[in-house]
Enzyme design. Structure first.
Site, short mmCIF file in Angstrom:
data_model
loop_
_atom_site.label_atom_id
_atom_site.label_comp_id
_atom_site.label_asym_id
_atom_site.label_seq_id
_atom_site.Cartn_x
_atom_site.Cartn_y
_atom_site.Cartn_z
N ASP A 175 -34.78 2.07 -4.31
CA ASP A 175 -34.81 3.53 -4.52
C ASP A 175 -33.43 4.11 -4.17
O ASP A 175 -32.71 3.56 -3.33
CB ASP A 175 -35.88 4.14 -3.60
CG ASP A 175 -36.14 5.60 -3.88
OD1 ASP A 175 -37.11 5.90 -4.58
OD2 ASP A 175 -35.36 6.45 -3.38
N ASP A 191 -35.03 6.68 -9.14
CA ASP A 191 -34.12 7.84 -9.07
C ASP A 191 -32.65 7.42 -9.08
O ASP A 191 -31.77 8.22 -8.84
CB ASP A 191 -34.44 8.73 -7.87
CG ASP A 191 -34.82 7.97 -6.63
OD1 ASP A 191 -34.69 6.74 -6.61
OD2 ASP A 191 -35.26 8.61 -5.65
N HIS A 213 -40.40 6.78 2.87
CA HIS A 213 -39.86 7.59 3.98
C HIS A 213 -40.90 7.80 5.11
O HIS A 213 -40.55 8.36 6.15
CB HIS A 213 -39.39 8.96 3.49
CG HIS A 213 -38.26 8.90 2.51
ND1 HIS A 213 -37.06 8.26 2.79
CD2 HIS A 213 -38.13 9.39 1.24
CE1 HIS A 213 -36.25 8.36 1.73
NE2 HIS A 213 -36.88 9.02 0.79
N HIS A 216 -32.73 6.60 -2.49
CA HIS A 216 -32.71 7.07 -1.09
C HIS A 216 -32.97 5.89 -0.15
O HIS A 216 -33.75 4.99 -0.49
CB HIS A 216 -33.77 8.14 -0.88
CG HIS A 216 -33.62 9.34 -1.77
ND1 HIS A 216 -34.21 9.42 -3.01
CD2 HIS A 216 -32.90 10.47 -1.62
CE1 HIS A 216 -33.88 10.57 -3.58
NE2 HIS A 216 -33.08 11.23 -2.76
ZN LIG Z 1 -35.78 8.31 -3.78
#
Ligand SMILES: [Zn+2]
Length: 359
Positions: A162, A249, A126, A164
């Site tokens: 991931d 995740d 991120h 996200h």
């Molecule tokens: Zn993540």
């Protein structure tokens, strides 16, 4: 075929607060499990000791102003966003994480190992050029890819699985046609980006591929995405190196997300990625750890599955203990597989303009 594992006990030192999801137990439990399985004694495994990244290497990704901010905040403690504090001493650990990714790539490029897993903290995907975000400070995978570009690699595939969206990595390479960025991620979920119509810009148009997945997406649907999108476009792009933002995740016990991947699913995905690297780029592949917050029920088993697949070990026995597996029925959703098929069709249609494999 040898597989490198980058690890350093300093990766356990970073902690925002003891209750923050991105905490030291994420790796502590994994190390215990890997030790118990005898991974560190296996002759196929090479333990790689990381060194801090050089400032010139991180400055190819991040602005000097942001790096100076991180350095200063790291002395006194500081704040980036609601999820992302700068604890005292952060800068040194973050540079060691980015340096760990570089060292993994260096070992692969020099032929000391066939592929590698940089088991680093804090995560990176991120982090944008000018700021950290979402538990991330320095974009480890992007720093590694820029390092590879400086060493003459002209086509690099980044696969970010991931849960996200890897918004930081996407932004860094959005106008770059030497990096094909493919992200699978849950939607809706933080950070809210990663729609199929985000395809890159300028020279980079067509070199960003986003595949948003609904909550409840299972192993079978992930493998469907590999078969219909990731594998054909990778074969057309012909990468010289494969980098994986290996978030964990997506596991069905993760407390921050709603996906339904199992440890066996992770091992299968990594095996597919290893097969692609073997076919397309002499096996050159580095996976870099991103998220994953189910510290006891997932990470010890998903990390083991990833390492086993990288090292060419038998993955048929990779699974969580039965007590944990019984929770899977709460996560897996029947409607998800149809939704994934629809999304894959949409992604293939949007990208048929850029890639003949989708026509
Ligand atoms: Zn993540």
């Amino acid at each position: 075929m040898k597989t490198g594992i980058v690890f350093h006990k300093k990766y356990l030192e970073h902690e925002q607060t003891p209750t923050h999801p991105e905490r030291r137990e994420r790796l502590a439990y994994t190390i215990d499990q890997l030790t118990e399985e005898g991974i560190f004694e296996d002759e196929r495994i090479v333990l790689i000791n990381p060194e801090p990244a050089k400032e010139e290497d991180v400055l190819r990704v991040h602005t000097r102003e942001y790096i100076e901010f991180l350095k200063a905040a790291s002395k006194t403690g500081g704040f980036i966003d609601f999820d992302t504090n700068v604890p005292v001493g952060l800068f040194e650990v973050a540079m060691l994480a980015a340096g760990g990714a570089i060292k993994a790539a260096k070992y692969v490029v020099e032929g000391k190992v066939r592929n590698a897993f940089a088991m680093v903290r804090p995560p990176g995907h991120h982090a944008k050029p000018y700021t950290g975000a979402g538990f991330c400070y320095i974009n480890n995978v992007a720093v590694m890819v820029e390092w590879l570009k400086r060493r003459g690699f002209k086509r690099i595939l980044i696969l970010d699985w991931d849960a996200h969206h890897g918004d930081g990595t996407q932004e860094i390479f959005y106008e770059d046609d030497s990096v094909l960025f493919i992200s699978t991620h849950q939607m809706p979920l933080y950070p809210g980006t990663g729609y199929p119509h985000e395809v890159g810009k300028g020279r980079g148009e067509g070199y960003t591929i986003n595949i948003p997945l609904p909550p409840g997406t299972s192993d079978e649907s992930y493998l469907y995405v590999f078969e219909k999108v990731i594998e054909p476009v990778a074969e057309e792009f012909k990468p010289e190196f494969i980098a994986i933002s290996a978030g964990q995740d997506n596991h069905f016990t993760d407390p921050l997300t709603g996906l339904a991947l199992t440890a066996r699913g992770y091992a299968e995905m990594m095996k597919r990625a290893v097969d692609l690297a073997e076919k397309l780029c002499k096996g050159r592949l580095v996976a870099v750890l991103e998220g994953g917050y189910s510290v006891e029920s997932a990470l010890p088993y998903t990390n083991l599955g990833i390492i086993a697949a990288l090292a060419g070990m038998d993955i048929s026995n990779i699974r969580e203990p039965a007590k944990i597996l019984s929770e899977l029925r709460w996560r897996k959703r029947d409607y998800a597989s149809q939704k994934v098929r629809d999304t894959v069709a949409e992604v293939r249609s949007i990208h048929s303009k850029y890639w003949s494999c989708f026509r």
